[in-house]
Write a protein that holds these residues in place. Structure first.
Motif, PDB file in Angstrom:
ATOM      1  N   VAL A   1      -7.212  -9.246   0.966  1.00 16.56           N
ATOM      2  CA  VAL A   1      -8.428  -8.423   1.028  1.00 16.56           C
ATOM      3  C   VAL A   1      -9.596  -9.245   1.565  1.00 16.56           C
ATOM      4  CG1 VAL A   1     -10.117  -7.141  -0.351  1.00 16.56           C
ATOM      5  CG2 VAL A   1      -7.677  -6.866  -0.800  1.00 16.56           C
TER       6      VAL A   1
ATOM      7  N   THR B   1     -16.005   5.715   6.644  1.00 16.30           N
ATOM      8  CA  THR B   1     -14.708   5.181   6.219  1.00 16.30           C
ATOM      9  C   THR B   1     -14.768   4.678   4.785  1.00 16.30           C
ATOM     10  OG1 THR B   1     -14.307   4.511   8.512  1.00 16.30           O
ATOM     11  CG2 THR B   1     -12.883   3.548   6.827  1.00 16.30           C
TER      12      THR B   1
ATOM     13  N   SER C   1      -9.591  -0.715   0.259  1.00 17.10           N
ATOM     14  CA  SER C   1      -9.570  -0.217   1.637  1.00 17.10           C
ATOM     15  C   SER C   1     -10.979   0.055   2.159  1.00 17.10           C
ATOM     16  CB  SER C   1      -8.730   1.058   1.739  1.00 17.10           C
ATOM     17  OG  SER C   1      -7.368   0.797   1.456  1.00 17.10           O
ATOM     18  N   SER C   2     -11.924   0.314   1.265  1.00 19.16           N
ATOM     19  CA  SER C   2     -13.297   0.606   1.682  1.00 19.16           C
ATOM     20  C   SER C   2     -14.154  -0.645   1.802  1.00 19.16           C
ATOM     21  CB  SER C   2     -13.954   1.572   0.688  1.00 19.16           C
ATOM     22  OG  SER C   2     -14.081   0.984  -0.593  1.00 19.16           O
TER      23      SER C   2
ATOM     24  N   TYR D   1      -1.056   0.062   4.189  1.00 17.76           N
ATOM     25  CA  TYR D   1      -0.705  -1.332   3.962  1.00 17.76           C
ATOM     26  C   TYR D   1      -0.971  -1.710   2.504  1.00 17.76           C
ATOM     27  CZ  TYR D   1      -0.343  -6.368   4.898  1.00 17.76           C
ATOM     28  OH  TYR D   1       0.033  -7.685   4.895  1.00 17.76           O
ATOM     29  N   MET D   2      -2.130  -1.308   2.000  1.00 17.12           N
ATOM     30  CA  MET D   2      -2.487  -1.632   0.617  1.00 17.12           C
ATOM     31  C   MET D   2      -1.551  -0.952  -0.382  1.00 17.12           C
ATOM     32  SD  MET D   2      -4.923  -3.748   0.857  1.00 17.12           S
ATOM     33  CE  MET D   2      -6.298  -4.287   1.886  1.00 17.12           C
TER      34      MET D   2
ATOM     35  N   LEU E   1      -4.764   0.935   7.143  1.00 13.97           N
ATOM     36  CA  LEU E   1      -5.032  -0.026   6.083  1.00 13.97           C
ATOM     37  C   LEU E   1      -4.684   0.517   4.695  1.00 13.97           C
ATOM     38  CD1 LEU E   1      -6.046  -2.817   5.299  1.00 13.97           C
ATOM     39  CD2 LEU E   1      -8.381  -1.900   5.254  1.00 13.97           C
ATOM     40  N   PRO E   2      -5.017   1.781   4.367  1.00 14.22           N
ATOM     41  CA  PRO E   2      -4.599   2.301   3.055  1.00 14.22           C
ATOM     42  C   PRO E   2      -3.087   2.277   2.853  1.00 14.22           C
ATOM     43  CG  PRO E   2      -6.294   3.703   3.996  1.00 14.22           C
ATOM     44  CD  PRO E   2      -5.875   2.747   5.074  1.00 14.22           C
TER      45      PRO E   2
ATOM     46  N   ASN F   1      -6.610   1.144  -4.413  1.00 14.81           N
ATOM     47  CA  ASN F   1      -6.471   1.286  -2.965  1.00 14.81           C
ATOM     48  C   ASN F   1      -7.765   1.790  -2.349  1.00 14.81           C
ATOM     49  OD1 ASN F   1      -5.578   1.599  -0.346  1.00 14.81           O
ATOM     50  ND2 ASN F   1      -3.805   2.842  -0.870  1.00 14.81           N
TER      51      ASN F   1
ATOM     52  N   ASN G   1     -12.483   6.413   1.819  1.00 11.34           N
ATOM     53  CA  ASN G   1     -11.514   5.650   1.031  1.00 11.34           C
ATOM     54  C   ASN G   1     -11.901   5.565  -0.439  1.00 11.34           C
ATOM     55  OD1 ASN G   1      -9.537   4.861   3.022  1.00 11.34           O
ATOM     56  ND2 ASN G   1     -11.051   3.485   3.885  1.00 11.34           N
TER      57      ASN G   1
ATOM     58  N   SER H   1      -5.913   9.464   5.516  1.00 10.65           N
ATOM     59  CA  SER H   1      -5.184   8.198   5.561  1.00 10.65           C
ATOM     60  C   SER H   1      -4.828   7.694   4.169  1.00 10.65           C
ATOM     61  CB  SER H   1      -6.019   7.141   6.298  1.00 10.65           C
ATOM     62  OG  SER H   1      -6.201   7.510   7.643  1.00 10.65           O
ATOM     63  N   ILE H   2      -5.720   7.887   3.201  1.00  5.89           N
ATOM     64  CA  ILE H   2      -5.401   7.480   1.832  1.00  5.89           C
ATOM     65  C   ILE H   2      -4.742   8.615   1.058  1.00  5.89           C
ATOM     66  CG2 ILE H   2      -7.686   8.078   0.901  1.00  5.89           C
ATOM     67  CD1 ILE H   2      -7.427   5.552  -0.864  1.00  5.89           C
TER      68      ILE H   2
END
Length: 489
Positions: free
Chosen positions: A369, A185, A307-308, A291-292, A288-289, A303, A189, A37-38
């Motif tokens: 955040v 997760t 994200s984490s 989005y960031m 979420l990554p 990120n 991240n 994802s990231i």
């Protein structure tokens, strides 16, 4: 060798050794699942569209990555393609849930879980090679195969938890194990961001795949299906577990009473809660990554951290609320059913509200955040809420029940990344707000169903004597119907 292990480790409570290794199983499963994802934000960087009014300004100094590797191949994958790639894992994931649960109940969960994680680790190690030769199509096929491997994880662990956790420790041990999802997760991240800052993206898959292989080797050596098979558990612990669990938990229960399980309102309430939880959780975990990176324009290293952070706080909340839930149940302050409903309600309405608030915080990165972190912290009460509820309803068939419940919820993992790709093709604030309003709607509806129909008590169809008697009566009824001659009109 067994005597040496017993002398060394026999005094350790083996149910807690299992709990830690189960926690690490889910941590590895999620880190291998989520690291893409990231990483995909570096494999297929977003082209920033300054002409779109409803987007945050792109700050070149914030997003500058001094160690960006220029010699690594990048891919021109649009948002739709990225959505398909991120959702493809769940295409395979949903298929092996039910077989994994049934196999774990019949033969034990040790190898159905262990081999599933091991295969996922091998596919993770192969990711850079497959992507290099097959581009997005090859990656989609590989992610489907990873899903096949990981689909056995939760059903197998639930079957083993039923054999290893006495009722008064169920919230704590179950939540410890399932909390591997949050810390996995976090690890995916945070560590991915650090690796991508200094190395090229293939290194991410080599690191997480290698850790998965190492976990498998330790798991095979020290963990077993149940206390009675364990070669170096203390006799005191075996006696304790037997006394606390022999009423409702059996090592070889009769075949699954599907008719009664599927007609149970409490089972369908649990399925509804799982769908709501997974819709919100998978939206956040998977996207979420993005989005960031695409909306707030954080650098890859930043990120990884932002994200984490929500999942780290979520882990603390799940641990604390699990301890509190066990205390409330043990002291008789609240019934087990109401504890499960309260935890699920907090974990539904709280995250939904704060995710919406984050989308209206616009481009204020710190406030966004903060809102995400508070929302995901409140999601931690899902674990002493609905996540361990399958163990309450049916310890004997907890593997199959988890397969059914988690498998139904996993369909949202197929849908949510695709929805983000379709509804937020330009990665603007208004597009993402629509995504988050859908999340809140699912939270509200599914939580209402759970509150109305959920139960924290062992169900009648968990009793092996009832299952055997019911099967005999139905068999006798069929034979009677066959022997009775039909009446002539």
């Amino acid at each position: 060798m067994i005597s040496a292990w017993k002398a060394c480790c026999g005094r350790l409570p083996q149910r807690w050794v299992f709990a830690v290794m189960g926690f690490l199983a889910i941590l590895n499963a999620y880190s291998m699942r989520v690291c893409l994802s990231i990483t995909i934000t570096e494999m297929a960087p977003t082209t920033h569209k300054e002409s779109i009014d409803d987007s945050c300004p792109y700050n070149q100094t914030i997003n500058k990555d001094e160690n960006n590797k220029k010699d690594v191949k990048l891919y021109d994958w649009d948002e739709h393609t990225q959505g398909l790639i991120l959702s493809s894992f769940y295409w395979g994931y949903v298929i092996t849930h039910l077989p994994g649960g049934i196999l774990a109940e019949r033969f034990g969960g040790k190898y159905s879980l262990g081999l599933g994680i091991f295969s996922t680790a091998i596919f993770t190690l192969l990711t850079p090679v497959v992507v290099d030769f097959g581009d997005s199509a090859g990656l989609i096929v590989l992610r489907i195969l990873m899903g096949f491997g990981e689909g056995t994880t939760f059903p197998a662990l639930n079957a083993m938890l039923a054999q290893w956790t006495p009722p008064e420790e169920r919230s704590m041990i179950g939540s410890l194990v399932f909390a591997g999802a949050q810390l996995g997760t976090v690890l995916a991240n945070l560590l991915s961001g650090l690796i991508l800052h200094s190395y090229s993206w293939p290194a991410v898959f080599y690191v997480f795949g290698g850790i998965g292989v190492l976990w498998f080797l330790v798991w095979v050596l020290i963990c077993y299906n149940n206390p009675y098979e364990h070669p170096f558990i203390s006799e005191r612990e075996v006696k304790y577990l037997h006394e606390r669990m022999n009423e409702h938990t059996h090592t070889k229960p009769p075949p699954v009473p599907w008719r009664h399980m599927l007609s149970s309102a409490s089972v369908w309430a649990l399925i509804a809660a799982q769908v709501g939880h997974d819709w919100g959780f998978f939206t956040m975990v998977t996207d979420l990554p993005k989005y960031m990176s695409s909306v707030l324009h954080y650098s890859i290293q930043q990120n990884g951290f932002v994200s984490s952070l929500p999942y780290l706080v979520m882990w603390f909340c799940s641990t604390a609320s699990s301890w509190l839930a066990d205390r409330i149940i043990t002291k008789g302050i609240m019934s087990r059913t109401n504890v499960r409903k309260l935890g699920t309600t907090i974990a539904s309405l709280g995250p939904g509200a704060f995710i919406i608030a984050a989308s209206y915080a616009s481009c204020d990165g710190t406030l966004v955040v903060t809102m995400f972190t508070i929302g995901m912290a409140m999601m931690g009460t899902f674990y002493p809420g609905m996540k361990v509820n399958g163990l309450d309803l049916s310890p004997n068939y907890s593997g199959t029940l988890m397969a059914l419940v988690n498998g139904m919820g996993a369909f949202t993992g197929i849908i949510t990344p695709y929805i983000v790709g379709v509804l937020a093709p330009d990665q603007t604030l208004s597009q993402w707000r629509l995504v988050f309003w859908i999340v809140l709607s699912f939270f509200i509806v599914t939580n209402l169903i759970f509150v109305l129909y959920a139960s924290g008590e062992v169900q009648y169809w968990n009793d092996p004597e009832f299952v055997i008697r019911d099967r005999e009566e139905r068999q006798l009824s069929k034979e009677t119907n066959r022997q009775t001659p039909s009446k002539k009109s």
